[in-house]
Write a protein that holds these residues in place. Structure first.
Motif, PDB file in Angstrom:
ATOM      1  N   GLY A  86       0.800  -1.216   0.000  1.00  0.00           N
ATOM      2  CA  GLY A  86       0.000   0.000   0.000  1.00  0.00           C
ATOM      3  C   GLY A  86       0.830   1.263   0.000  1.00  0.00           C
ATOM      4  N   ALA A  87       0.116   2.351   0.084  1.00  0.00           N
ATOM      5  CA  ALA A  87       0.749   3.672   0.059  1.00  0.00           C
ATOM      6  C   ALA A  87       1.628   3.906   1.293  1.00  0.00           C
ATOM      7  CB  ALA A  87      -0.324   4.754  -0.029  1.00  0.00           C
ATOM      8  N   GLU A  88       1.294   3.290   2.382  1.00  0.00           N
ATOM      9  CA  GLU A  88       2.048   3.449   3.631  1.00  0.00           C
ATOM     10  C   GLU A  88       3.073   2.329   3.817  1.00  0.00           C
ATOM     11  OE1 GLU A  88       1.700   6.107   5.676  1.00  0.00           O
ATOM     12  OE2 GLU A  88       0.377   6.882   4.111  1.00  0.00           O
ATOM     13  N   ARG A  89       3.608   1.837   2.709  1.00  0.00           N
ATOM     14  CA  ARG A  89       4.543   0.714   2.729  1.00  0.00           C
ATOM     15  C   ARG A  89       5.739   0.960   3.638  1.00  0.00           C
ATOM     16  NH1 ARG A  89       7.326  -0.706  -2.760  1.00  0.00           N
ATOM     17  NH2 ARG A  89       7.942   1.447  -2.470  1.00  0.00           N
ATOM     18  N   ASP A  90       6.339   2.121   3.550  1.00  0.00           N
ATOM     19  CA  ASP A  90       7.535   2.407   4.343  1.00  0.00           C
ATOM     20  C   ASP A  90       7.231   2.412   5.839  1.00  0.00           C
ATOM     21  OD1 ASP A  90       9.055   2.571   2.039  1.00  0.00           O
ATOM     22  OD2 ASP A  90       8.875   4.752   1.901  1.00  0.00           O
ATOM     23  N   ALA A  91       6.089   2.978   6.201  1.00  0.00           N
ATOM     24  CA  ALA A  91       5.698   3.005   7.619  1.00  0.00           C
ATOM     25  C   ALA A  91       5.415   1.596   8.123  1.00  0.00           C
ATOM     26  CB  ALA A  91       4.483   3.906   7.814  1.00  0.00           C
ATOM     27  N   ALA A  92       4.750   0.785   7.309  1.00  0.00           N
ATOM     28  CA  ALA A  92       4.446  -0.598   7.702  1.00  0.00           C
ATOM     29  C   ALA A  92       5.729  -1.401   7.845  1.00  0.00           C
ATOM     30  CB  ALA A  92       3.518  -1.245   6.676  1.00  0.00           C
ATOM     31  N   LEU A  93       6.643  -1.219   6.913  1.00  0.00           N
ATOM     32  CA  LEU A  93       7.927  -1.923   6.980  1.00  0.00           C
ATOM     33  C   LEU A  93       8.669  -1.545   8.261  1.00  0.00           C
ATOM     34  CD1 LEU A  93      10.207  -3.668   5.764  1.00  0.00           C
ATOM     35  CD2 LEU A  93      10.964  -1.616   4.547  1.00  0.00           C
ATOM     36  N   ALA A  94       8.720  -0.257   8.552  1.00  0.00           N
ATOM     37  CA  ALA A  94       9.420   0.211   9.752  1.00  0.00           C
ATOM     38  C   ALA A  94       8.766  -0.344  11.017  1.00  0.00           C
ATOM     39  CB  ALA A  94       9.438   1.739   9.784  1.00  0.00           C
ATOM     40  N   LEU A 149      12.521  -7.967   1.652  1.00  0.00           N
ATOM     41  CA  LEU A 149      12.354  -8.399   0.263  1.00  0.00           C
ATOM     42  C   LEU A 149      10.905  -8.247  -0.195  1.00  0.00           C
ATOM     43  CD1 LEU A 149      14.601 -11.590   0.170  1.00  0.00           C
ATOM     44  CD2 LEU A 149      15.008  -9.413  -1.013  1.00  0.00           C
ATOM     45  N   SER A 150       9.978  -8.540   0.686  1.00  0.00           N
ATOM     46  CA  SER A 150       8.555  -8.403   0.351  1.00  0.00           C
ATOM     47  C   SER A 150       8.194  -6.951   0.054  1.00  0.00           C
ATOM     48  CB  SER A 150       7.675  -8.931   1.487  1.00  0.00           C
ATOM     49  OG  SER A 150       7.868 -10.292   1.672  1.00  0.00           O
ATOM     50  N   ALA A 151       8.722  -6.063   0.835  1.00  0.00           N
ATOM     51  CA  ALA A 151       8.440  -4.643   0.623  1.00  0.00           C
ATOM     52  C   ALA A 151       9.099  -4.143  -0.658  1.00  0.00           C
ATOM     53  CB  ALA A 151       8.915  -3.825   1.819  1.00  0.00           C
ATOM     54  N   ARG A 152      10.243  -4.672  -0.966  1.00  0.00           N
ATOM     55  CA  ARG A 152      10.959  -4.224  -2.162  1.00  0.00           C
ATOM     56  C   ARG A 152      10.277  -4.684  -3.441  1.00  0.00           C
ATOM     57  NH1 ARG A 152      16.915  -6.087  -2.298  1.00  0.00           N
ATOM     58  NH2 ARG A 152      16.734  -5.266  -0.216  1.00  0.00           N
TER      59      ARG A 152
END
Length: 70
Positions: free
Chosen positions: A12-20, A65-68
């Motif tokens: 989603g759009a908040e990928r970086d926040a979810a990853l962190a 890897l999933s986020a990338r």
């Protein structure tokens, strides 16, 4: 069910926040594992905790890897 929600979050759009957020949970777990190993564990618990530490490392790699990929 949780893995589907995690996959949705990481694409989603908040990928970086979810990853962190999810990575911080794994980092905290790794720190707690390292503390337990430093304090010393009985032999039967040591091998299980060592396996958990390895699983945490793999989980962090898979998470990144999933986020990338998305």
């Amino acid at each position: 069910m949780q893995s589907l929600e995690l996959e949705r979050e990481l694409s989603g759009a908040e990928r970086d926040a979810a990853l962190a957020r999810h990575d911080a949970i794994l980092v905290n777990l790794d720190a707690r594992i390292n503390d337990a190993l430093r304090e010393g564990l009985p032999p039967d618990e040591f091998s299980r905790v060592e396996q958990l530490r390895e699983a945490t490392l793999v989980a962090r790699k898979i998470l990144r890897l999933s986020a990338r990929e998305n």
